[in-house]
Write a protein that holds these residues in place. Structure first.
Motif, PDB file in Angstrom:
ATOM      1  N   UNK A 118       0.829  -1.208   0.000  1.00  0.00           N
ATOM      2  CA  UNK A 118       0.000   0.000   0.000  1.00  0.00           C
ATOM      3  C   UNK A 118       0.861   1.255   0.000  1.00  0.00           C
ATOM      4  N   UNK A 119       0.442   2.277  -0.753  1.00  0.00           N
ATOM      5  CA  UNK A 119       1.193   3.548  -0.773  1.00  0.00           C
ATOM      6  C   UNK A 119       0.764   4.413   0.418  1.00  0.00           C
ATOM      7  N   UNK A 120       1.384   4.206   1.550  1.00  0.00           N
ATOM      8  CA  UNK A 120       0.917   4.813   2.787  1.00  0.00           C
ATOM      9  C   UNK A 120       0.803   6.330   2.701  1.00  0.00           C
ATOM     10  N   UNK A 121       1.763   6.981   2.072  1.00  0.00           N
ATOM     11  CA  UNK A 121       1.747   8.445   2.061  1.00  0.00           C
ATOM     12  C   UNK A 121       0.650   9.014   1.163  1.00  0.00           C
ATOM     13  N   UNK A 122       0.041   8.177   0.307  1.00  0.00           N
ATOM     14  CA  UNK A 122      -1.079   8.634  -0.530  1.00  0.00           C
ATOM     15  C   UNK A 122      -2.427   8.383   0.152  1.00  0.00           C
ATOM     16  N   UNK A 123      -2.394   7.740   1.314  1.00  0.00           N
ATOM     17  CA  UNK A 123      -3.614   7.410   2.046  1.00  0.00           C
ATOM     18  C   UNK A 123      -3.587   8.105   3.398  1.00  0.00           C
ATOM     19  N   UNK A 124      -4.685   8.790   3.737  1.00  0.00           N
ATOM     20  CA  UNK A 124      -4.745   9.535   4.990  1.00  0.00           C
ATOM     21  C   UNK A 124      -5.377   8.730   6.117  1.00  0.00           C
ATOM     22  N   UNK A 125      -6.275   7.819   5.755  1.00  0.00           N
ATOM     23  CA  UNK A 125      -6.903   6.934   6.733  1.00  0.00           C
ATOM     24  C   UNK A 125      -6.901   5.525   6.144  1.00  0.00           C
ATOM     25  N   UNK A 126      -6.433   4.568   6.925  1.00  0.00           N
ATOM     26  CA  UNK A 126      -6.421   3.170   6.492  1.00  0.00           C
ATOM     27  C   UNK A 126      -7.023   2.339   7.619  1.00  0.00           C
ATOM     28  N   UNK A 127      -7.907   1.412   7.267  1.00  0.00           N
ATOM     29  CA  UNK A 127      -8.513   0.544   8.274  1.00  0.00           C
ATOM     30  C   UNK A 127      -8.393  -0.911   7.832  1.00  0.00           C
ATOM     31  N   UNK A 128      -8.289  -1.804   8.833  1.00  0.00           N
ATOM     32  CA  UNK A 128      -8.339  -3.236   8.544  1.00  0.00           C
ATOM     33  C   UNK A 128      -8.700  -3.967   9.826  1.00  0.00           C
ATOM     34  N   UNK A 129      -8.885  -5.268   9.730  1.00  0.00           N
ATOM     35  CA  UNK A 129      -9.251  -6.064  10.904  1.00  0.00           C
ATOM     36  C   UNK A 129      -8.278  -7.215  11.058  1.00  0.00           C
ATOM     37  N   UNK A 130      -8.208  -7.753  12.264  1.00  0.00           N
ATOM     38  CA  UNK A 130      -7.312  -8.876  12.534  1.00  0.00           C
ATOM     39  C   UNK A 130      -7.770 -10.164  11.855  1.00  0.00           C
ATOM     40  N   UNK A 131      -9.057 -10.276  11.594  1.00  0.00           N
ATOM     41  CA  UNK A 131      -9.617 -11.545  11.129  1.00  0.00           C
ATOM     42  C   UNK A 131      -9.366 -11.818   9.652  1.00  0.00           C
ATOM     43  N   UNK A 132      -8.796 -10.884   8.942  1.00  0.00           N
ATOM     44  CA  UNK A 132      -8.631 -11.071   7.495  1.00  0.00           C
ATOM     45  C   UNK A 132      -7.309 -11.756   7.167  1.00  0.00           C
ATOM     46  N   UNK A 133      -6.367 -11.005   6.614  1.00  0.00           N
ATOM     47  CA  UNK A 133      -5.205 -11.628   5.974  1.00  0.00           C
ATOM     48  C   UNK A 133      -4.363 -12.443   6.943  1.00  0.00           C
ATOM     49  N   UNK A 134      -4.296 -12.058   8.213  1.00  0.00           N
ATOM     50  CA  UNK A 134      -3.493 -12.828   9.158  1.00  0.00           C
ATOM     51  C   UNK A 134      -4.301 -13.893   9.883  1.00  0.00           C
ATOM     52  N   UNK A 135      -5.594 -14.003   9.582  1.00  0.00           N
ATOM     53  CA  UNK A 135      -6.385 -15.062  10.180  1.00  0.00           C
ATOM     54  C   UNK A 135      -6.586 -14.903  11.673  1.00  0.00           C
ATOM     55  N   UNK A 136      -6.672 -13.662  12.146  1.00  0.00           N
ATOM     56  CA  UNK A 136      -6.880 -13.427  13.571  1.00  0.00           C
ATOM     57  C   UNK A 136      -8.329 -13.607  13.969  1.00  0.00           C
ATOM     58  N   UNK A 137      -8.618 -13.275  15.228  1.00  0.00           N
ATOM     59  CA  UNK A 137      -9.974 -13.398  15.737  1.00  0.00           C
ATOM     60  C   UNK A 137     -10.756 -12.113  15.476  1.00  0.00           C
ATOM     61  N   UNK A 138     -12.075 -12.248  15.494  1.00  0.00           N
ATOM     62  CA  UNK A 138     -12.950 -11.155  15.088  1.00  0.00           C
ATOM     63  C   UNK A 138     -13.113 -10.102  16.186  1.00  0.00           C
ATOM     64  N   UNK A 139     -13.804  -9.001  15.812  1.00  0.00           N
ATOM     65  CA  UNK A 139     -14.281  -7.943  16.717  1.00  0.00           C
ATOM     66  C   UNK A 139     -13.263  -6.848  17.005  1.00  0.00           C
ATOM     67  N   UNK A 140     -12.038  -6.936  16.469  1.00  0.00           N
ATOM     68  CA  UNK A 140     -11.046  -5.891  16.695  1.00  0.00           C
ATOM     69  C   UNK A 140     -10.608  -5.294  15.358  1.00  0.00           C
ATOM     70  N   UNK A 141     -10.607  -3.968  15.304  1.00  0.00           N
ATOM     71  CA  UNK A 141     -10.200  -3.267  14.093  1.00  0.00           C
ATOM     72  C   UNK A 141      -8.965  -2.428  14.341  1.00  0.00           C
TER      73      UNK A 141
END
Length: 565
Positions: A255-278
């Protein structure tokens, strides 16, 4: 499978033709198949092969019981052999996603369970989760990272409720969650935003976007299988903020971090974490907006990021707004450790790319399935969204559901159905926690499920026809001769049984334009000879082999006008 005594044609052929099937070796004449269209070995074994050009034969055995000129037949579903190898891990869900291959419950033994999340040990683990995330992803030091409630949805809505309204807004939507953000902004916040959308499998033309407005979009379309190819179109000197839902892109794409001002994701996606935390990541421009702008709508406590006009910095040091699950925190820390062990971000991207390439190679080798995203440059490397393209499928949703249920019932592939708002098809997760060997082992099962469901469609077509004619076994009466075949002397095309029962085997085809004899239509020359045989007689002559008087032989051919039938 026992050897069956013969084949029943006539109305069965017509029903199959209406269902989109063709008969013979499964390849068009132009493809140069080495077997005759009606003379392949399946016929010699009494198996009717229902095929389409350039597709594998689908064998459907037809059991016949000849009695006094009436043939009784049932079409039986032939079992297609299952693949020998199964995936070690059949979990291909797009969220929550598969745990890392090294995951074990024992690794969570160090979780700070039963402790206050404000205790030193808990705050230390929360801060470690933030620091490790920054280090592995390469997030700039002046970007804040906070752990927030309600997964990615909570993180992105928190950003919209706090930041939007100061400038005009442009909403971009090309999948289900992008459409949800449009609903939030237009219907809930009552902002008169400009909305640009694209169909599933496509994205908006980013060159048409005005980045002097605040722009909200998803980087990777989890439900549509598309992604933004790069951030080059986002200007560095933009006046507006870019709010990016990147939940299925983080830890799998650069991701081009400096072109993005707000970025969101969750633990349950790409790393296979547990739900309910963003995770909420704010760039310096977003922080400036928070400290200089007060939105006109009320903010619930769970959304508040400022106090007295200043950013609540403690949120970005691990002092969460509400109580987190320390078991989920421990799981996320273990996942981060695994990510580092496979090469960090570079290693995770390579794993996802390798999985996506395996799916792409499979799609290229099979003409009954395709990507929802037509442009390879836009295809996601995490969420492979596929659609069935076979013309024999009349109800895409029902067929896809049947395939998914069949694979799930065998514990071969779990949760691979398309998202409920997306077009019918499949959605196979290819993120870094999925092993390529599991995808390779699953794909032959997908072929098996497809062929099995197609064969089931054929059986259903026969069943409908049978019920329409007779509640019991399907009956086809062979009527007496009532016409002269125009292709030559009757004796050269038809034999009688020892009981002198005159039967015209051309009748089932004659009404449909098919003629017995040389295969020509209205006397036109036919270029090849395609015989049809019936039980109880030799293939080359009309003598009754078992002297039963039940066998009938005719040389029936397809007309030259449609040689693929």
């Amino acid at each position: 499978m026992p050897r069956v005594p013969g084949l029943m044609w006539g109305c069965y052929i017509e029903a199959a033709h209406r269902a989109g099937y063709r008969f013979g070796c499964g390849r068009s004449v132009a493809a140069g198949c080495g077997r005759d269209t009606l003379g392949c070995r399946g016929f010699a074994a009494g198996v009717l092969r229902l095929c389409r050009p350039c597709r594998p034969c689908i064998p459907v055995p037809v059991i016949l019981f000849p009695t006094r000129g009436t043939y009784y037949g049932r079409v039986a579903l032939m079992a297609i052999e299952q693949p020998a190898t199964r995936p070690t891990n059949p979990r291909f869900s797009s969220g929550p996603c598969a745990k890392p291959p090294a995951f074990k419950l024992e690794h969570l033994a160090d979780a700070a369970l039963g402790r206050s999340h404000r205790a030193v040990i808990c705050r230390g683990k929360l801060k470690a989760a933030i620091d490790e995330t920054r280090d592995i992803l390469g997030i700039p030091g002046d970007y804040r990272i906070g752990i927030v409630p309600a997964s990615d949805t909570g993180a992105f809505e928190m950003a919209m409720w706090n930041l939007l309204g100061a400038r005009p807004v442009e909403m971009l939507a090309w999948e289900s969650f992008g459409a949800d953000w449009v609903t939030d902004v237009v219907r809930q916040l009552k902002i008169e935003a400009e909305v640009k959308s694209a169909d599933y499998g496509e994205i908006v033309d980013l060159t048409s976007v005005d980045f002097d407005k605040d722009v909200c979009f998803t980087w990777n379309g989890t439900t549509s299988g598309v992604r933004v190819p790069n951030g080059d179109v986002i200007p560095a000197g933009r006046a507006g903020l870019t709010l990016c839902d990147a939940t299925s892109a983080v830890f799998a794409q650069d991701l081009p971090w400096t072109r993005l001002d707000v970025i969101t994701f969750s633990w349950q996606k790409v790393l296979g974490g547990e739900a309910a935390h963003g995770m909420l990541i704010l760039g310096p421009r977003a922080v400036e907006r928070l400290e200089t702008y007060i939105p006109p709508w009320p903010l619930p406590k769970i959304f508040r990021l400022t106090r007295d006009g200043r950013l609540i910095e403690a949120v970005f040091r691990g002092e969460t707004i509400n109580t987190p699950s320390m078991l989920a925190v421990e799981d996320y820390l273990q996942n981060l450790a695994w990510a580092r062990s496979v090469g960090g971000l570079r290693g995770l991207i390579l794993r996802a790319d390798r999985n996506a390439a395996t799916i792409a190679n499979f799609v290229a080798a099979h003409d009954w399935i395709d990507f929802l995203a037509a442009d390879p440059e836009l295809r996601s490397n995490t969420s492979a969204c596929l659609k069935f393209t076979d013309a024999r499928i009349s109800d895409d949703a029902a067929f896809a559901t049947a395939v998914v249920k069949r694979l799930e019932s065998l514990n071969v592939a779990l949760d691979i159905g398309a998202y409920h708002d997306a077009p019918p098809g499949l959605r196979i997760w290819c993120g870094g926690t999925v092993e390529t060997t599991d995808i390779k082992a699953m794909l032959p099962w997908l072929v098996w499920a497809f062929e099995t469901e197609i064969t089931a469609l054929a059986q259903a077509a026969w069943s409908i026809l049978s019920r329409a004619r007779d509640p019991g076994p399907f009956r086809m009466r062979i009527p007496p001769i009532q016409r002269t075949i125009p292709n030559g002397p009757q004796s050269s095309h038809l034999w009688h049984t020892q009981r002198n029962r005159r039967s015209d085997l051309s009748w089932p085809w004659y009404r449909r334009g098919f003629l017995s004899g040389c295969g020509s239509r209205q006397g036109k020359a036919c270029r090849d000879h395609r015989p049809v045989w019936w039980p109880g007689h030799s293939f080359d002559h009309g003598r009754d082999l078992d002297n039963s008087g039940r066998g009938i032989v005719a040389k029936g051919h397809w007309p030259c006008r449609d040689r693929d039938r």
